[in-house]
Design an enzyme around this catalytic site. Structure first.
Site, PDB file in Angstrom:
ATOM      1  N   ASP A  61      -1.130   7.037   6.822  1.00 13.73           N
ATOM      2  CA  ASP A  61      -2.285   6.249   6.418  1.00 13.73           C
ATOM      3  C   ASP A  61      -2.460   5.176   7.489  1.00 13.73           C
ATOM      4  O   ASP A  61      -1.699   4.216   7.560  1.00 13.73           O
ATOM      5  CB  ASP A  61      -2.037   5.624   5.047  1.00 13.73           C
ATOM      6  N   LYS A 111     -12.155  -1.059   8.110  1.00 14.22           N
ATOM      7  CA  LYS A 111     -11.390  -2.027   8.898  1.00 14.22           C
ATOM      8  C   LYS A 111     -11.898  -2.049  10.346  1.00 14.22           C
ATOM      9  O   LYS A 111     -12.482  -3.025  10.785  1.00 14.22           O
ATOM     10  CB  LYS A 111      -9.903  -1.675   8.885  1.00 14.22           C
ATOM     11  N   TRP A 113       0.806  -1.215   0.000  1.00 14.39           N
ATOM     12  CA  TRP A 113       0.000   0.000   0.000  1.00 14.39           C
ATOM     13  C   TRP A 113       0.839   1.264   0.000  1.00 14.39           C
ATOM     14  O   TRP A 113       0.473   2.265  -0.635  1.00 14.39           O
ATOM     15  CB  TRP A 113      -0.972  -0.015   1.183  1.00 14.39           C
TER      16      TRP A 113
END
Length: 362
Positions: free
Chosen positions: A170, A194, A102
Site C-alpha cells: 500500500d 495524496k 493503517w
C-alpha cells in the site's frame, strides 16, 4: 490576507498549475464545447486521455511490460479487501507487516478472508520504527506492507527481500514521491488523494502472473483480471479523476520526475526535523531518525496544553490542517509533492517563533 498552505494528510494539496488548467478547461474541454465531466468514456477522445495517463505512469516509474496498470474505484481502503480476494487463490494464509495505524486496519480487514501471519511488527516500540526481523510463512499467498504510515510518521526506506513470495505494498501516501523498483513487487496500490489526484481513484499495478486467482465471489468490477483485460473500462472509470491525474503526471515530469520529487521531499522533511530536534525538547518526534517519514512529519509539544494554541495561531498565519491524526494527536505536517517550498519555510518560521514565545510554559 496571508498566503494559505494546506498541510492536510488527504485529500491533499494539488499543484496550482494543475488546478488552474482544470479550471480553464472545465466548461470547454479540448475545444469540445462541453465539460470533461460530460465526456463519454467509450469515445475516442476520452480513450486517448485514459491510455496516455497509463503510458505516462509507466514511463515515470519505469514499470515493466509484464505489469498491468489498473484505474479502480473505492480508494485504498477497498483494496484492503480486494487484495486477499484477488490474490489468495487456494492459500488460506497471508503475511502482513504491522507498522502503524493503517497497516493495522489492513490486517483487520484481511482477517475476514484468511489467517494473517504477523511477519514483523513494531507495535512493541509504539510504532517508532519499521521492523527489521521478518518471519515469513512459507504457505502464505503474499506479504503485505504499508510503505508509509501517515498517522505515525514512519516510512520504509529498506525493505527485506521476500524471495518468491509476492510482495504487496500500500503506497498510498508516498506513491510518486520517489523511484521504486517495481519488479520487486507483485502488487502496488495507491489511493490518489495524496500525490496523484483527487480522492476516489485508486491505481493498482499488478504483475501478470498474479491475475486469475480471484475468489469466485469477487465482484466482477473488482476482479484484477477482468479489469486488466478490459483496460480498466469494465465499468465507467473515474474519468475526471483520471484526467486530473494525467495533469499531475505531466507536472511531475516537468518538475524533473520522481527523482526530483525524492530530492525535494528529503530536503524539506530534513529541515522540519532539524527544527524539532534543535528545539531542546519543546517539540518532540518519537520516531527513530532513520525511519522518519518524508511525507508526514509527526510531532508533539512538550506541553500538550499548548497544542490548541499552536494550531489556532498557525491557522491565522495561513498554515492549515496541521492537527495530528485522531489516534496520535499532536501535530502532523503532510508535505506531499505539491506542497510549495514556501509552505515549509513558513511553517519552520512559525515553529521557531512559537517556541521562542512559549518556552516558559514547558
Amino acid at each position: 490576507m496571508p498566503e494559505f498552505f494546506n498541510f492536510s494528510a488527504g485529500p491533499a494539496v494539488m499543484p496550482v498549475t494543475v488546478l488552474a488548467q482544470a479550471q480553464q478547461e472545465f466548461l470547454n474541454w479540448n475545444g469540445s464545447g462541453f465539460s470533461m465531466l460530460e465526456t463519454p468514456f467509450t469515445g475516442d477522445a476520452y480513450k486517448k486521455i485514459h491510455n496516455h495517463v497509463r503510458d505516462n505512469l509507466r514511463l515515470l516509474l519505469n514499470i515493466p511490460d509484464n505489469y498491468h496498470i489498473l484505474f479502480m474505484h473505492g480508494g485504498a481502503s477497498a483494496q484492503f479487501s480486494l487484495v486477499p480476494l484477488n490474490l489468495l487463490g487456494r492459500a488460506g494464509r497471508a503475511d502482513y507487516v504491522e507498522t502503524g495505524y493503517w497497516s493495522c486496519k489492513t490486517m483487520r480487514e484481511a482477517r475476514r478472508y484468511c489467517n494473517v501471519n504477523v511477519a514483523a511488527s513494531s507495535c512493541a516500540t509504539g510504532f517508532d520504527r519499521m521492523p527489521e526481523a521478518w518471519h515469513l510463512d512459507s504457505s502464505a499467498a503474499y506479504c503485505h506492507i504499508t510503505s508509509n504510515e501517515t498517522a505515525n510518521g514512519v516510512q520504509f526506506f529498506d525493505i527485506p527481500d521476500t524471495g518468491d513470495l509476492p510482495l504487496v505494498a500500500d503506497m498510498t501516501s508516498d506513491f510518486l514521491s520517489r523511484p521504486i523498483g517495481v519488479q520487486r513487487y507483485g502488487v502496488i496500490y495507491a489511493g490518489a488523494q495524496k500525490n496523484i489526484g483527487p480522492t476516489g481513484l485508486t491505481i493498482v499495478i499488478v504483475r501478470d502472473d498474479l491475475l486469475g486467482r480471484a475468489h469466485p465471489a469477487t465482484p466482477a468490477v473488482f476482479n484484477y483480471k477482468n479489469q486488466a483485460e478490459a483496460g480498466s473500462m469494465l465499468n465507467t472509470p473515474l474519468t475526471f479523476s483520471i484526467y486530473l491525474t494525467g495533469l499531475v503526471l505531466r507536472w511531475i515530469t516537468d518538475m524533473g520526475g520522481v527523482v526530483a520529487m525524492a530530492k525535494n521531499s528529503a530536503q524539506r522533511s530534513a529541515q522540519l526535523y532539524q527544527v524539532i530536534d534543535a528545539s531542546k525538547g519543546f517539540y518532540q518526534c518519537s520516531v527513530q531518525p532513520a525511519h522518519r517519514s518524508c511525507m508526514n512529519v509527526c510531532f508533539t509539544l512538550a506541553n500538550d496544553a499548548l497544542t490548541p494554541l499552536f494550531l489556532s495561531l498557525a491557522a491565522e498565519e495561513g498554515l492549515l490542517n496541521l492537527k495530528g491524526h485522531p489516534m496520535a494527536g499532536g501535530i502532523r505536517a503532510s508535505i506531499y509533492n505539491a506542497m510549495p517550498n514556501a509552505g515549509v519555510i513558513a511553517l519552520i518560521s512559525f515553529m521557531q517563533h512559537f517556541a521562542d514565545m512559549h518556552w516558559h510554559h514547558v
